[in-house]
Write a protein that holds these residues in place. Structure first.
Motif, PDB file in Angstrom:
ATOM      1  N   ALA A 394       0.958  -1.244  -0.127  1.00  7.77           N
ATOM      2  CA  ALA A 394       0.144  -0.047  -0.008  1.00  7.77           C
ATOM      3  C   ALA A 394       0.819   1.121   0.620  1.00  7.77           C
ATOM      4  O   ALA A 394       2.053   1.349   0.699  1.00  7.77           O
ATOM      5  CB  ALA A 394      -0.860  -0.309   1.432  1.00  7.77           C
ATOM      6  N   HIS A 395       0.456   2.334  -0.731  1.00  7.84           N
ATOM      7  CA  HIS A 395       1.650   3.035  -0.748  1.00  7.84           C
ATOM      8  C   HIS A 395       0.180   5.094  -0.082  1.00  7.84           C
ATOM      9  O   HIS A 395      -1.593   4.488  -0.987  1.00  7.84           O
ATOM     10  CB  HIS A 395       1.808   3.725  -2.322  1.00  7.84           C
ATOM     11  CG  HIS A 395       3.102   2.484  -2.638  1.00  7.84           C
ATOM     12  ND1 HIS A 395       4.163   2.648  -2.091  1.00  7.84           N
ATOM     13  CD2 HIS A 395       2.206   1.253  -3.217  1.00  7.84           C
ATOM     14  CE1 HIS A 395       4.419   1.507  -2.983  1.00  7.84           C
ATOM     15  NE2 HIS A 395       3.554   0.714  -3.349  1.00  7.84           N
ATOM     16  N   ALA A 396       0.992   5.923  -0.560  1.00  9.82           N
ATOM     17  CA  ALA A 396      -0.215   7.231   0.652  1.00  9.82           C
ATOM     18  C   ALA A 396       0.956   8.486  -0.891  1.00  9.82           C
ATOM     19  O   ALA A 396       2.260   7.934  -1.093  1.00  9.82           O
ATOM     20  CB  ALA A 396      -0.018   7.490   1.608  1.00  9.82           C
ATOM     21  N   ASN A 405       1.479   9.324   6.591  1.00 12.38           N
ATOM     22  CA  ASN A 405       1.390   8.524   5.618  1.00 12.38           C
ATOM     23  C   ASN A 405       1.391   7.067   5.492  1.00 12.38           C
ATOM     24  O   ASN A 405       1.056   5.906   5.250  1.00 12.38           O
ATOM     25  CB  ASN A 405       1.824   9.787   4.347  1.00 12.38           C
ATOM     26  CG  ASN A 405       1.591  10.266   4.388  1.00 12.38           C
ATOM     27  OD1 ASN A 405      -0.211  10.723   4.465  1.00 12.38           O
ATOM     28  ND2 ASN A 405       1.950  11.431   3.725  1.00 12.38           N
ATOM     29  N   SER A 409      -1.212   3.760   5.223  1.00 17.86           N
ATOM     30  CA  SER A 409      -0.531   2.715   4.068  1.00 17.86           C
ATOM     31  C   SER A 409      -0.789   1.566   5.077  1.00 17.86           C
ATOM     32  O   SER A 409      -0.687  -0.191   4.598  1.00 17.86           O
ATOM     33  CB  SER A 409       0.711   3.251   3.376  1.00 17.86           C
ATOM     34  OG  SER A 409       2.134   3.052   4.438  1.00 17.86           O
ATOM     35  N   GLY A 434       3.296  -1.357   4.157  1.00 14.21           N
ATOM     36  CA  GLY A 434       2.973   0.041   3.672  1.00 14.21           C
ATOM     37  C   GLY A 434       4.028   0.807   3.364  1.00 14.21           C
ATOM     38  O   GLY A 434       4.494   0.052   4.545  1.00 14.21           O
ATOM     39  N   ARG A 454      -2.079   7.187  -4.072  1.00 12.99           N
ATOM     40  CA  ARG A 454      -2.920   6.568  -3.282  1.00 12.99           C
ATOM     41  C   ARG A 454      -3.208   5.476  -4.110  1.00 12.99           C
ATOM     42  O   ARG A 454      -3.810   5.477  -4.980  1.00 12.99           O
ATOM     43  CB  ARG A 454      -3.811   7.551  -2.615  1.00 12.99           C
ATOM     44  CG  ARG A 454      -3.887   8.691  -2.055  1.00 12.99           C
ATOM     45  CD  ARG A 454      -4.844   9.610  -1.615  1.00 12.99           C
ATOM     46  NE  ARG A 454      -5.922   9.920  -2.633  1.00 12.99           N
ATOM     47  CZ  ARG A 454      -5.748  10.827  -3.518  1.00 12.99           C
ATOM     48  NH1 ARG A 454      -4.727  12.131  -2.996  1.00 12.99           N
ATOM     49  NH2 ARG A 454      -6.643  11.300  -4.260  1.00 12.99           N
TER      50      ARG A 454
END
Length: 462
Positions: A394-396, A405, A409, A434, A454
């Motif tokens: 997961a990325h932000a 952030n 994530s 994350g 995102r």
């Protein structure tokens, strides 16, 4: 920093050039008077933005942005291409905010600095133009705080005549203690003059060589039969340091007494200890045992009790990957997939499409209902092939703090993983992580770019 690196490369190239020999003289010390400008802003701009942004425009060239100083220095030649200098500099400083420790508004004051440096010249002393590199250590009082720094510089010495010089330098001063919070730059122009006249070194008188005797090394082996006529020895006129009967010049182990061409062979397997991978155990493979006789030494054999063709191990499925490292030992696969079959392209595409359709409630890790159908399709794929594993990342975007952030994530990656576990997929087949905003795929300066950053990525593997 790119320009500084180019200058350093140019100087290093210059060091390789051969300069005309200068007369051997003892050089007197040199006294220099220095004008300086300190730049407390540019290194901080490079640290907080980038090199190109820091030097964009002409603000960094503006003398009004620099702090003026004066100083004196004492230079002494150590070798034809190395000088030592001790320098005192006083700067009428205008510090920016936060440069001096615990100073949040900036201040002005007189800054004394004392440093010692070594200078490596491109050419021997005496040429008109001579570039050099500098390094050293120093300390100063900055706004009432004492701080140490390491000056690293590049410059040149311009010789007007014997004993009179112009010395220009650019120094990057690396902060070593917390009296100051950042590095800074120092630009100097110095006018230097020698203290006294150079003294010529005494000339050496070459001694006349005596005729070469018949046994010049005095070891009782005449020169015409002495294999080492210039050094005394007992083995055909050559030294034998370890006394094993093999002359040092032919002995691969001149300091260790041995029976195998002058080297020890502790385990007696015919391989000298220096070349024996197992000097204390007799063996046939590089001096090491091979219990199963497959040509792979036991110490390197992943399966020492089973004869095999791949690192000493069997390869049941014949895919060129030994069973010990083959994640799918009974089904032929590829090296790229660690011995497992290649995942079909259409299966990968379904997982990629599902990943692009994962949505969360704003600012939280709650999955929106429209995310569930594509996730359920991935559940179906995983149940069809129990050997498949799923990696969730997961990325932000960059909005908000890095800590927030990262946490968000990680929670979102965990939420997706939990969905699969709740859907009946073994938790050991799911891994997640994350990354916060550390791996953007688009420009965070635009809403479109932030939306792309995102994201959740899902990858299959065996």
């Amino acid at each position: 920093m790119k320009h500084l690196a180019s200058a350093l490369c140019l100087l290093l190239f210059s060091f390789a050039q051969v300069n005309a020999q200068q007369p051997k003289t003892k050089k007197p010390a040199v006294l220099s008077f220095t004008l300086s400008f300190s730049d407390y802003n540019t290194p901080a701009l490079i640290r907080d933005s980038s090199f190109s942004k820091a030097f964009k425009g002409t603000d960094w060239l503006n003398p009004g942005k620099k702090s003026f100083g004066i100083g004196v220095g004492w230079w002494k030649q150590l070798t034809p291409q190395i000088d030592f200098s001790a320098n005192f500099n006083g700067t009428f400083s205008n510090f920016p905010e936060l440069f001096v420790k615990d100073d949040s508004i900036g201040q002005a004051g007189f800054t004394p600095q004392l440093d010692a440096m070594v200078h490596l010249f491109a050419f021997k002393q005496g040429v008109t133009f001579n570039p050099f590199l500098s390094a050293g250590a120093g300390a100063g009082i900055f706004g009432g705080n004492t701080a140490a720094y390491a000056p690293l510089g590049v410059g040149f010495k311009l010789r007007f005549k014997e004993g009179a010089y112009l010395i220009n330098q650019i120094q990057y001063r690396k902060a070593l203690t917390d009296g100051i919070t950042n590095d800074y730059l120092l630009y100097t122009v110095a006018f230097a003059q020698t203290l006294g006249k150079p003294k010529k070194a005494p000339e050496t008188v070459k001694e006349k060589t005596s005729p070469v005797p018949a046994d010049k090394d005095g070891d009782w082996f005449e020169d015409n039969i002495d294999e080492c006529p210039d050094v005394a020895g007992k083995v055909k006129g050559c030294p034998d340091t370890d006394g094993d009967g093999v002359a040092d010049k032919n002995d691969p182990c001149p300091a260790e007494k041995g029976t195998l061409n002058g080297c020890p062979d502790t385990d007696g397997d015919g391989i000298a200890d220096k070349d024996d991978a197992c000097p204390d155990a007799k063996g046939s493979v590089n001096g090491c045992p091979d219990a199963d006789g497959d040509g792979v030494a036991d110490k390197d054999d992943l399966c020492p009790d089973m004869k095999g063709s791949f690192k000493g191990c069997p390869d049941s499925d014949g895919d060129g990957i030994g069973d010990g490292e083959d994640k799918c030992p009974t089904v032929a696969g590829t090296t790229a997939d660690q011995g497992c079959p290649e995942i079909k392209q259409e299966v990968k595409e379904k997982v990629e499409v599902a990943a692009k359709n994962i949505f969360f409630r704003f600012g939280s890790d709650v999955l929106l209902n429209r995310s569930l159908p594509p996730l359920k399709e991935v559940v179906t794929l995983l149940k069809k092939d129990p050997a498949l594993q799923l990696v969730i990342e997961a990325h932000a975007d960059s909005i908000g703090t890095a800590e927030r952030n990262q946490l968000l994530s990680e929670r979102r990656a965990k939420r997706v993983a939990q969905f699969f576990i709740n859907s009946g997929i073994d938790a050991r087949r799911i891994s997640y992580r994350g990354y916060g905003a550390t791996q953007p795929v688009a420009d965070n300066a635009t809403e479109k770019g932030r939306a792309q950053n995102r994201r959740v990525e899902m990858k299959l593997r065996y």
